[in-house]
Enzyme design. Structure first.
Site, PDB file in Angstrom:
ATOM      1  N   ASP A 205      30.183  59.017-101.597  1.00 54.71           N
ATOM      2  CA  ASP A 205      29.673  59.525-102.867  1.00 54.71           C
ATOM      3  C   ASP A 205      29.700  58.436-103.942  1.00 54.71           C
ATOM      4  OD1 ASP A 205      29.051  62.167-104.391  1.00 54.71           O
ATOM      5  OD2 ASP A 205      30.581  61.216-105.633  1.00 54.71           O
ATOM      6  N   GLU A 259      25.785  56.654-100.903  1.00 49.71           N
ATOM      7  CA  GLU A 259      24.921  57.153-101.974  1.00 49.71           C
ATOM      8  C   GLU A 259      24.842  56.026-102.994  1.00 49.71           C
ATOM      9  OE1 GLU A 259      24.481  60.612-105.384  1.00 49.71           O
ATOM     10  OE2 GLU A 259      26.444  59.807-104.873  1.00 49.71           O
TER      11      GLU A 259
HETATM   12  C1  GLC Z   1      27.239  62.445-106.451  1.00 50.47           C
HETATM   13  C2  GLC Z   1      27.059  63.829-105.852  1.00 50.47           C
HETATM   14  C3  GLC Z   1      26.971  64.812-106.970  1.00 50.47           C
HETATM   15  C4  GLC Z   1      28.271  64.764-107.767  1.00 50.47           C
HETATM   16  C5  GLC Z   1      28.552  63.350-108.254  1.00 50.47           C
HETATM   17  C6  GLC Z   1      29.960  63.213-108.736  1.00 50.47           C
HETATM   18  O1  GLC Z   1      26.129  62.042-107.171  1.00 50.47           O
HETATM   19  O2  GLC Z   1      25.954  63.854-105.005  1.00 50.47           O
HETATM   20  O3  GLC Z   1      26.725  66.120-106.514  1.00 50.47           O
HETATM   21  O4  GLC Z   1      28.191  65.627-108.859  1.00 50.47           O
HETATM   22  O5  GLC Z   1      28.392  62.401-107.230  1.00 50.47           O
HETATM   23  O6  GLC Z   1      30.847  63.259-107.641  1.00 50.47           O
END
Ligand code: GLC
Ligand code: CA
Length: 539
Positions: A205, A259
């Site tokens: 994440d 991500e």
């Molecule tokens: C990422 C996740 C999202 C979350 C954020 C904070 O972007 O995909 O859903 O709110 O991180 O953890």
């Protein structure tokens, strides 16, 4: 059971389960692991090869589970660790791999580390696991700098003794200090905890945000200074080299999927060097409008950036953070299809779904791995009319509703039946789903679509079956073919061609080609607008 090759992440079709909204086994209106276990047959029949679970850990749900209290426990709303272990082995028996979500940038404010930090004094080792600082101004009444939270409002919150702590997301998500070796050791141990339980991969994440410039300098959002004080710092790479060593220490190496939201594709590719992450989500493609030239440019740029580090590309159209693509593609002005999260006052849902089906065939034919967000295979639209008092997303609340937030793409799935809860919860459940489901979803339920040969569900099943059987799909080269304006055409291998007509004018199809799958019913002669086809062609 599918053969277990070590490089599955280079080509797999990966299905994202958002556990809270997938299926509710115990009737409390919240999806859970029992619900997932009861639907593994559905996922196997769909033809995917791996499941990525959004967080299922112990959490107060300030950010829907992306605020983790304990990575080694399952939230009781979702089930137990024993159930998660069963789910992992049941999925493996069906040939499905498992990816879990790990959130390194922050923990929950209920995490033992943070409660200890609050109890400890300024300057203590407990506080050094986070970013505690004195404020500015005569009595420290101003935050240490001007950084803004990604969810709206300042990125700092003051604690009773007068210090402030940093949270790039909600105040309930304090940022960890990755310069502290205890943080590194703890996360490597969390990876081992899940790998030891058979998990095949980790979704990382907010992967590009962990490291911060320790001087915490102010910066002007409008000027986007380079280097940025917390996006894409070079120290991040060192973190993921450590993680890669953990992943590679297993007899069958485990995959790390980042991500990574970065505009600069060369900087993005650095995360995919051969001793770092295995792959990362491709958000340029997700954010691209429904336009042949724009998509072709994004595809070429993506392939070139990935080739520079020999990493496989990924293709993703929707996830739990963005407006569902049926709705994005149904906006009146296609140039705004790139806006990944906004109110959608005038949406042509039929057109959006038609394009979404065509886009699905495009993504499944491109080189690399493909991600499918739960409900995409049902052609679900964004739910726009959730009443304010039912909305849950901190983005909605922290921006005072200026940003619609992400509830509209997180509405519980319709499985069967003609009214709420559409089989999401068991028959006779006392509690309704945690977000309201639209009346129109009776037409979109999995049961309704199961028996309709032209449904989006059956389109995805057919396409995934062809994709799995076709050796030239997944990882490997592609070659563009000449095509009319507004049309994308490319080959994979000697005999496979994908044609996507993004224009409104039908284009002729080659007379001798065999139609493998098409996003709309076709006659042999031509491909209508907003339609894709997969062809078997002989060279
Ligand atoms: C990422 C996740 C999202 C979350 C954020 C904070 O972007 O995909 O859903 O709110 O991180 O953890
Ligand atoms: Ca439940």
């Amino acid at each position: 059971m599918t053969p277990r090759t070590t490089d599955w992440w280079r080509h797999a079709a990966i299905y994202q389960v958002y556990p809270r909204s997938f299926a509710d086994g115990n009737g409390d209106g919240i999806g859970d692991l029992a619900g997932v276990r009861s639907r593994l047959g559905y996922l196997q029949q769909l033809g995917i090869e791996a499941i990525w679970f959004s967080p299922w850990y112990l959490t107060p749900m300030a950010d829907a589970g992306y605020d983790v209290t304990d990575f080694r426990r399952i939230d009781p709303r979702f089930g137990t660790l024993a159930e998660a272990e069963k789910l992992i082995s049941e999925a493996h028996e069906r040939g499905l791999r498992i990816i879990v979500d790990v959130v390194p940038n922050h923990v929950s404010d209920e995490h033992a580390w943070f409660t200890a930090a609050l109890d400890a004094a300024p300057g203590s080792p407990e506080r050094d696991l986070f970013w505690f600082r004195d404020g500015r101004g005569d009595s420290g009444e101003l935050p240490p700098n001007e950084w803004q939270s990604i969810f709206g409002g300042p990125a700092w919150t003051r604690v009773p003794d007068g210090q402030w702590y940093l949270h790039l997301f909600a105040p309930q998500q304090p940022d960890l200090n990755w310069r502290n070796p205890l943080v590194r050791a703890e996360y490597e141990d969390i990876l081992r905890f899940w790998f030891d339980r058979g998990v095949d991969g980790i979704r990382v994440d907010s992967a590009a945000m962990c490291s911060k410039d320790p001087t915490l300098p102010d910066y002007d959002h409008a000027l986007s200074p380079n280097p940025h004080p917390y996006v894409d710092l070079d120290d991040n790479h060192d973190i993921y080299r450590g993680w890669r060593a953990v992943a590679d220490s297993y007899p069958e190496p485990r995959a790390l999927i980042g991500e990574v939201w970065l505009a600069d594709s060369a900087r993005f590719a650095r995360y995919l060097r051969n001793d770092e992450l295995h792959s990362a989500f491709n958000f340029d493609f997700l954010g691209c409008s429904w336009d042949a030239d724009a998509l072709r440019a994004v595809i070429d740029q993506t392939l070139a950036a990935h080739a520079s580090v020999s990493a496989p590309s990924t293709w993703v159209l929707s996830n739990h953070d963005v407006t569902r693509h049926v709705t994005r593609y149904g906006r009146p002005d296609t140039s705004t299809a790139a806006g990944i999260r906004q109110y959608n006052p005038v949406v042509n849902e039929d057109l959006g779904r038609r394009r979404a089906r065509a886009a699905g065939l495009l993504t499944m034919a491109l080189p690399g791995a493909v991600y499918i967000y739960q409900g995409e295979e049902l052609g679900l639209p964004e739910v726009e009319d959730i009443p304010a008092d039912r909305r849950d997303d901190p983005i909605y609340h922290r921006t005072g509703g200026k940003d619609p937030g992400r509830d509209g793409c997180r509405v519980p799935l319709p499985w069967s039946g003609t009214s709420e809860p559409y089989g999401f919860s068991p028959e006779g459940a006392a509690t309704s789903p945690w977000l309201p489901q639209p009346a129109a979803w009776a037409q979109l339920s999995a049961a309704t679509q199961n028996t309709d040969p032209h449904s989006t569900l059956n389109l995805y099943r057919r396409a995934l079956a062809v994709r799995a059987a076709e050796p030239s799909l997944g990882d490997g080269p592609m070659r563009w073919l000449d095509s009319a304006p507004g049309v994308l055409a490319f080959t994979r291998g000697q005999e496979f061609t994908c044609v996507v007509n993004l224009s409104t004018t039908p284009v002729p199809l080659p007379g001798d080609a065999q139609i493998l799958v098409s996003s709309q019913p076709l006659n042999q002669a031509e491909l209508p607008g907003d339609t894709s086809v997969w062809l078997r062609t002989t060279a």
